[in-house]
Motif scaffolding. Structure first.
Motif, short mmCIF file in Angstrom:
data_model
loop_
_atom_site.label_atom_id
_atom_site.label_comp_id
_atom_site.label_asym_id
_atom_site.label_seq_id
_atom_site.Cartn_x
_atom_site.Cartn_y
_atom_site.Cartn_z
N LEU A 52 0.74 -1.27 -0.22
CA LEU A 52 0.21 0.03 -0.15
C LEU A 52 0.89 1.14 -0.57
CD1 LEU A 52 -3.01 -1.48 2.80
CD2 LEU A 52 -3.23 -1.44 0.31
N LEU A 53 2.20 1.50 0.49
CA LEU A 53 2.78 2.46 0.48
C LEU A 53 3.70 2.75 -0.91
CD1 LEU A 53 4.60 1.43 3.87
CD2 LEU A 53 2.51 3.28 3.34
N THR A 54 4.10 1.91 -1.96
CA THR A 54 3.92 1.20 -3.28
C THR A 54 3.94 0.85 -4.67
OG1 THR A 54 6.78 1.48 -4.25
CG2 THR A 54 5.60 0.03 -2.54
N SER A 55 3.44 1.76 -5.11
CA SER A 55 2.57 1.26 -6.55
C SER A 55 3.41 0.86 -7.51
CB SER A 55 1.85 2.75 -7.37
OG SER A 55 3.35 3.64 -7.61
N TYR A 56 5.48 0.29 -7.52
CA TYR A 56 6.67 0.15 -8.27
C TYR A 56 6.62 -1.73 -7.70
CZ TYR A 56 7.49 4.11 -9.29
OH TYR A 56 7.42 5.84 -10.35
N SER A 57 6.86 -2.32 -8.61
CA SER A 57 7.21 -3.90 -7.84
C SER A 57 9.28 -3.94 -7.11
CB SER A 57 7.36 -4.06 -9.06
OG SER A 57 7.87 -6.01 -9.09
N ALA A 58 8.81 -4.31 -6.83
CA ALA A 58 10.23 -4.81 -5.88
C ALA A 58 11.00 -5.55 -6.36
CB ALA A 58 10.21 -5.35 -4.79
N ILE A 59 10.30 -6.32 -8.01
CA ILE A 59 10.99 -7.78 -8.16
C ILE A 59 11.69 -7.50 -9.56
CG2 ILE A 59 10.80 -9.66 -9.64
CD1 ILE A 59 9.69 -9.85 -6.61
N SER A 60 10.12 -6.95 -10.53
CA SER A 60 10.54 -5.96 -11.96
C SER A 60 10.73 -4.94 -11.97
CB SER A 60 9.29 -6.24 -13.07
OG SER A 60 8.38 -6.18 -12.39
N GLY A 61 11.57 -4.31 -12.71
CA GLY A 61 11.72 -2.87 -13.36
C GLY A 61 11.47 -2.92 -14.78
N ASN A 62 11.83 -0.96 -14.83
CA ASN A 62 11.81 -0.64 -16.16
C ASN A 62 13.44 -0.45 -16.94
OD1 ASN A 62 11.62 0.64 -18.42
ND2 ASN A 62 9.93 1.81 -18.35
N ILE A 63 13.46 -1.06 -17.29
CA ILE A 63 15.49 -0.60 -17.99
C ILE A 63 15.30 0.71 -18.67
CG2 ILE A 63 15.06 -1.83 -20.09
CD1 ILE A 63 17.79 -2.63 -17.60
N ASP A 79 17.76 1.42 -10.16
CA ASP A 79 19.64 0.29 -9.40
C ASP A 79 19.00 0.65 -10.96
OD1 ASP A 79 17.33 -1.25 -10.09
OD2 ASP A 79 17.46 -2.48 -8.11
N LEU A 80 20.18 -1.12 -11.41
CA LEU A 80 20.80 -0.83 -12.59
C LEU A 80 19.67 -1.12 -12.93
CD1 LEU A 80 23.41 -1.28 -14.36
CD2 LEU A 80 24.12 -3.35 -13.53
N GLN A 81 18.19 -1.98 -13.15
CA GLN A 81 17.75 -2.92 -13.41
C GLN A 81 16.20 -1.56 -13.65
OE1 GLN A 81 19.01 -4.85 -11.03
NE2 GLN A 81 20.44 -5.78 -12.43
N GLY A 82 17.39 -1.26 -12.91
CA GLY A 82 15.62 0.02 -13.04
C GLY A 82 13.99 -0.13 -11.94
#
Length: 297
Positions: A52-63, A79-82
């Motif tokens: 509920l505190l974030t709308s981003y994924s902790a595993i997948s990112g946007n390069i 980070d490096l993986q976005g």
């Protein structure tokens, strides 16, 4: 007989209330202990409500958003993986608490039981159990955990097992010493003379009277275990990627320490704060549960 039991229970109630008031007063009178307790409450809330505190994924990112500077969109950058660093920091609290409490519960239950049995039974039983514990204590905790982690592999469950094996001897030895002291008390000898079984004597009479000291040890160990898990993850034998772990985040960010210091400093500060908070609360529990302070504070 029933009337006597009821009367005694009513007489014990004020004493229990008074004891609880004394415990609360001693435990909460130090501002540093209160600060540590607030930090731990916030940690639990963050871990519970991380989605509920974030709308981003902790595993997948946007390069395409790799290695971005801190901004309103990404408060601690990416980070490096976005992946959003703040999001991984929030979810990393879940990993830290899972490993800390899981290791304490597993090692505590086994170690306390072994120490209780060894101290109460004595003789050959005590010799076998305590010599095994002595052999395990011949290895430094982090080294033993490192060896077990390498053998079992990474992952939350394997790290919990590794840290439990490494800390097991400490609980057993402390419980063994406490049991040797408590078992000589008059009420223990009276219970045995009245036909109390060994199981009942150990778990209904000896264990409750040693539990306050063990609670302090368990609380203090929580901070050490979270720090040990971070060390294993930093070395690459702890939590396996892409599961967020503070130690792994410190290791990933150290290559960019000059250009993007927050990648390592943020999880490092989180580790420091949580370990500090657990130590403060453990010290507060030790003071509040110390029988030498009863009637003084």
């Amino acid at each position: 007989m029933e009337k006597v039991v009821i009367t005694e229970s009513f007489q014990e109630a004020p004493a229990r209330i008074s004891e609880w008031k004394r415990f609360s007063r001693v435990f909460l009178q130090r501002k540093l202990v209160l600060f540590g307790l607030i930090i731990l409450i916030l940690l639990v809330l963050v871990a519970a409500f991380a989605p509920l505190l974030t709308s981003y994924s902790a595993i997948s990112g946007n390069i395409a958003e790799s290695m971005q500077q801190p901004s309103w969109k990404h408060l601690l950058g990416t980070d490096l993986q976005g992946r959003d660093t703040m999001t991984r920091l929030l979810y990393g609290s879940r990993t830290a608490l899972a490993v800390g409490f899981g290791s304490v519960i597993l090692a505590g239950v086994i170690g306390i039981s072994l120490g209780l049995i060894a101290g109460f039974m004595g003789g050959l039983t005590s010799a076998i159990i305590m010599r095994i514990m002595d052999a395990l204590m011949g290895f430094p905790m982090i080294l033993l955990a490192l060896v077990v982690s390498v053998v079992l592999g990474g992952g939350v469950l394997n790290v919990i097992i590794a840290l439990s094996v490494a800390t097991l001897p400490g609980y057993a030895r402390v419980m063994h010493g406490l049991t040797l002291t408590v078992r000589e008390n008059d009420y223990i000898l009276a219970g045995k003379s009245l036909g109390s079984s060994n199981i009942r004597t150990m778990f209904w009479h000896i264990l409750p009277n040693t539990f306050p000291s063990m609670i302090v040890l368990l609380t203090l160990q929580l901070g050490s275990l979270i720090l040990a898990e971070a060390g294993l993850s930093f070395l690459g034998v702890g939590i396996t990627p892409p599961t967020p772990a503070w130690g792994a985040m410190v290791a990933d960010g150290r290559r960019y320490l000059l250009e993007y210091p927050w990648l390592s400093l943020a999880p490092g500060f989180a580790i420091m704060l949580v370990v500090f908070a657990f130590n403060l609360v453990g010290d507060g529990l030790r003071d509040a549960l110390d029988p030498r302070l009863r009637g003084i504070l």
